[in-house]
Write a protein that holds these residues in place. Sequence first.
Motif, PDB file in Angstrom:
ATOM      1  N   VAL A 561       0.869  -1.174   0.000  1.00 34.33           N
ATOM      2  CA  VAL A 561       0.000   0.000   0.000  1.00 34.33           C
ATOM      3  C   VAL A 561       0.910   1.228   0.000  1.00 34.33           C
ATOM      4  N   ILE A 562       0.765   2.087  -1.008  1.00 33.56           N
ATOM      5  CA  ILE A 562       1.607   3.288  -1.091  1.00 33.56           C
ATOM      6  C   ILE A 562       0.752   4.506  -0.754  1.00 33.56           C
ATOM      7  N   GLU A 563       1.101   5.178   0.344  1.00 33.80           N
ATOM      8  CA  GLU A 563       0.356   6.374   0.770  1.00 33.80           C
ATOM      9  C   GLU A 563       0.817   7.587  -0.039  1.00 33.80           C
ATOM     10  N   SER A 564      -0.104   8.509  -0.332  1.00 32.61           N
ATOM     11  CA  SER A 564       0.222   9.753  -1.068  1.00 32.61           C
ATOM     12  C   SER A 564       1.096   9.445  -2.278  1.00 32.61           C
ATOM     13  N   ALA A 565       0.585   8.552  -3.129  1.00 36.81           N
ATOM     14  CA  ALA A 565       1.394   8.060  -4.252  1.00 36.81           C
ATOM     15  C   ALA A 565       1.836   9.181  -5.187  1.00 36.81           C
ATOM     16  N   GLN A 566       1.080  10.306  -5.181  1.00 35.71           N
ATOM     17  CA  GLN A 566       1.434  11.396  -6.109  1.00 35.71           C
ATOM     18  C   GLN A 566       2.784  12.016  -5.769  1.00 35.71           C
ATOM     19  N   ARG A 567       3.292  11.723  -4.577  1.00 35.77           N
ATOM     20  CA  ARG A 567       4.575  12.314  -4.180  1.00 35.77           C
ATOM     21  C   ARG A 567       5.780  11.502  -4.655  1.00 35.77           C
ATOM     22  N   PHE A 568       5.514  10.361  -5.301  1.00 32.24           N
ATOM     23  CA  PHE A 568       6.628   9.521  -5.756  1.00 32.24           C
ATOM     24  C   PHE A 568       6.880   9.721  -7.244  1.00 32.24           C
ATOM     25  N   GLY A 569       8.127   9.539  -7.656  1.00 33.62           N
ATOM     26  CA  GLY A 569       8.455   9.577  -9.083  1.00 33.62           C
ATOM     27  C   GLY A 569       8.127   8.233  -9.715  1.00 33.62           C
ATOM     28  N   LEU A 570       8.082   8.212 -11.048  1.00 35.19           N
ATOM     29  CA  LEU A 570       7.697   6.993 -11.759  1.00 35.19           C
ATOM     30  C   LEU A 570       8.682   5.854 -11.507  1.00 35.19           C
ATOM     31  N   SER A 571       9.983   6.178 -11.519  1.00 36.96           N
ATOM     32  CA  SER A 571      10.946   5.085 -11.347  1.00 36.96           C
ATOM     33  C   SER A 571      10.865   4.551  -9.915  1.00 36.96           C
ATOM     34  N   GLN A 572      10.579   5.456  -8.951  1.00 40.41           N
ATOM     35  CA  GLN A 572      10.404   4.992  -7.566  1.00 40.41           C
ATOM     36  C   GLN A 572       9.217   4.043  -7.471  1.00 40.41           C
ATOM     37  N   MET A 573       8.119   4.394  -8.168  1.00 42.26           N
ATOM     38  CA  MET A 573       6.919   3.555  -8.100  1.00 42.26           C
ATOM     39  C   MET A 573       7.222   2.154  -8.642  1.00 42.26           C
ATOM     40  N   HIS A 574       7.985   2.104  -9.745  1.00 39.78           N
ATOM     41  CA  HIS A 574       8.330   0.792 -10.311  1.00 39.78           C
ATOM     42  C   HIS A 574       9.230   0.011  -9.365  1.00 39.78           C
ATOM     43  N   GLN A 575      10.191   0.735  -8.776  1.00 40.76           N
ATOM     44  CA  GLN A 575      11.084   0.078  -7.822  1.00 40.76           C
ATOM     45  C   GLN A 575      10.271  -0.498  -6.669  1.00 40.76           C
ATOM     46  N   LEU A 576       9.334   0.317  -6.171  1.00 39.76           N
ATOM     47  CA  LEU A 576       8.531  -0.130  -5.032  1.00 39.76           C
ATOM     48  C   LEU A 576       7.662  -1.313  -5.423  1.00 39.76           C
ATOM     49  N   ARG A 577       7.011  -1.195  -6.590  1.00 41.63           N
ATOM     50  CA  ARG A 577       6.117  -2.276  -7.005  1.00 41.63           C
ATOM     51  C   ARG A 577       6.890  -3.582  -7.160  1.00 41.63           C
ATOM     52  N   GLY A 578       8.176  -3.433  -7.486  1.00 42.59           N
ATOM     53  CA  GLY A 578       9.018  -4.614  -7.650  1.00 42.59           C
ATOM     54  C   GLY A 578       9.277  -5.379  -6.364  1.00 42.59           C
ATOM     55  N   ARG A 579       8.872  -4.803  -5.214  1.00 46.49           N
ATOM     56  CA  ARG A 579       9.086  -5.532  -3.955  1.00 46.49           C
ATOM     57  C   ARG A 579       8.042  -6.624  -3.774  1.00 46.49           C
ATOM     58  N   VAL A 580       6.893  -6.517  -4.491  1.00 43.95           N
ATOM     59  CA  VAL A 580       5.893  -7.590  -4.398  1.00 43.95           C
ATOM     60  C   VAL A 580       5.909  -8.377  -5.705  1.00 43.95           C
ATOM     61  N   GLY A 581       5.170  -9.470  -5.741  1.00 47.70           N
ATOM     62  CA  GLY A 581       5.129 -10.271  -6.972  1.00 47.70           C
ATOM     63  C   GLY A 581       6.358 -11.135  -7.120  1.00 47.70           C
ATOM     64  N   ARG A 582       6.995 -11.498  -5.983  1.00 51.04           N
ATOM     65  CA  ARG A 582       8.216 -12.301  -6.070  1.00 51.04           C
ATOM     66  C   ARG A 582       7.939 -13.782  -5.820  1.00 51.04           C
ATOM     67  N   GLY A 583       6.674 -14.100  -5.490  1.00 54.85           N
ATOM     68  CA  GLY A 583       6.320 -15.510  -5.317  1.00 54.85           C
ATOM     69  C   GLY A 583       5.294 -15.893  -6.365  1.00 54.85           C
ATOM     70  N   ALA A 584       4.694 -17.073  -6.211  1.00 57.58           N
ATOM     71  CA  ALA A 584       3.725 -17.525  -7.216  1.00 57.58           C
ATOM     72  C   ALA A 584       2.327 -16.966  -6.942  1.00 57.58           C
ATOM     73  N   GLU A 585       2.131 -16.341  -5.749  1.00 59.94           N
ATOM     74  CA  GLU A 585       0.787 -15.855  -5.397  1.00 59.94           C
ATOM     75  C   GLU A 585       0.449 -14.582  -6.164  1.00 59.94           C
ATOM     76  N   GLN A 586      -0.864 -14.295  -6.262  1.00 57.62           N
ATOM     77  CA  GLN A 586      -1.294 -13.027  -6.868  1.00 57.62           C
ATOM     78  C   GLN A 586      -0.871 -11.878  -5.953  1.00 57.62           C
ATOM     79  N   SER A 587      -0.240 -10.854  -6.539  1.00 59.56           N
ATOM     80  CA  SER A 587       0.193  -9.711  -5.726  1.00 59.56           C
ATOM     81  C   SER A 587      -0.565  -8.450  -6.110  1.00 59.56           C
TER      82      SER A 587
END
Length: 588
Positions: A561-587
């Motif tokens: 869950v990313i709070e105040s997402a408008q304060r992040f840059g695009l590359s930060q958002m991708h980096q952050l999103r990359g922390r989930v989805g590392r297993g076989a479960e739906q992320s």
Amino acid sequence: MSFFDTSLEFLKGVGPQRAALLQKELKLFTFGDLIQHYPFRYEDRTRFYSLREVNELMPFIQVKGKITDIELIGDKFKRRLVAYFTDGEGEIELVWFQGINWVMQKVKPNVDYVVFGKPSRYGSKLSMAHPEIDVLTEKSEKGGYLQPVYPLTDKLRNRYIDNKFIIKLQQDLLKAAISHIRETLPASIVQEQKLIGKKEAIINIHFPRNNEWLLSAQRRLKFEELFFIQLQLIKLKLVRQGKFKGMVFSDTAILTKFYKEHLPFDLTNAQKKVVREIYTDMKSGKQMNRLLQGDVGSGKTIVAFISILLAIGGDAQAALMAPTEILAQQHYANLKKYADKMGIPIALLTGSVKKSARKPIHEQLVDGTLKILIGTHALLEEEVKFKKLGLAIIDEQHRFGVAQRSKLWQKNADFYPHVLVMTATPIPRTLAMTLYGDLEISVIDELPKGRKPIKTTHRFDSHRLQVNGFIKTQLEVGRQIYMVYPLIEESEKLDLKHLMDGYESIARAFPDVPISIVHGQMKPEAKDYEMARFVKGETKIMVATTVIEVGVDVPNASVMVIESAQRFGLSQMHQLRGRVGRGAEQSY
């Protein structure tokens, strides 16, 4: 020495003490630094509002009128100063909670003032807290300008170095600097791109005549910055292609053995394509300089290991450098599994490795028995010397400067190692050419079998209960959760407050769930301890600032869950999103 290299302490109104503060807080050392310290926003002083039309939903506004009365309300800590202000058509209360004595000396009834601030409503009355207030002059009555707002820190404000002070410095500096500003682009480019001159751009970025001039100034300065980055990269590329020989690695015997006996799964078509591109580079006799781009979980690590095997097959060594200790440890753990099966010596070198353990690593690197070294910036230290470094892999390149990259190259006397740069941020190809013009680009554009794409949704504050309900169901099926809060540059104290408020509200919403907290002001040991607890599954929710954006591998964490997402840059958002989805479960 040029005019722009002059130390800031020689600018009128600065002096040695303020110069030291500006150096420490804003990294401003010279006239050149200050003139390139651009505003991050502008306040519209182009019109005066009538108090009759003002309401609490408006942003910052400017009004003119008189103070009819001033009174002090409350005592000790609850003291506030209220001035009743009117423009003849309506009334607003101006309120101060701090600096009261100073304001009382400055503000007098029945004098014409210009007031600027954010209106709000308290009960039935309009009020404005801590407004800017100045005596009305002929110049200010005309209005009609955009006021620059400069980046500042709490420490500077406490020492009375506020926005007004910086504006005054910029005005004085511009007067003196005008005759020294030279055009930096060829006339043909200025005409072709319809750009304004350098002098106009500098004046209008600080004190724009109007909105059009401001946009022209921004466009000119952005163009120039990218133009010179491009020029430098093209030069680097040409020099490298002509001058830098690379080692030839064409022996694939060790690679074939790995494919046949130890590769735990079939490579995807995208991985095969990228491996072919890397192999072509490494046997070409020229130095490879390649950017490997692939979403998190697309299998960059195995491609990196295959590249390492090519180097080892040619009797050379390989190094992998990661930006954080945790990421380096994870790479080490992942690659060690493969290296051990192949009987290849591998070691980890980070800042926290003790001196006694470093010595054998250094010795084995020099005599060539150690084949793979994984580490952080510690790899760049003088005493880290290789017998024959054939491949340098750099992960999450945007965390390392070009200078750091080239330091790794220079570990070899006779020829440069091949370089592979890895990133999970999907950079559009044109932008990648701009930022990494000296690199060839490979993309892994498919996920391994069994991985599901991450579901990304946007929710407003009014949906918080539903979001919490969703988190609860995910926790019940055994998943872990990240809650990320933004860093708001304006104040470190505020950042910590936002994070702590968030932590408290989550602790209230999930009273029985163990929670980790990680932020930039923690000591590295404390940060690593909290991260490690989350990785082991001892805590179920991680409340953090963006410090987690680079490389924490927790396959069980499936929701972020990313709070105040408008304060992040695009590359930060991708980096952050990359922390989930590392297993076989739906992320999510």
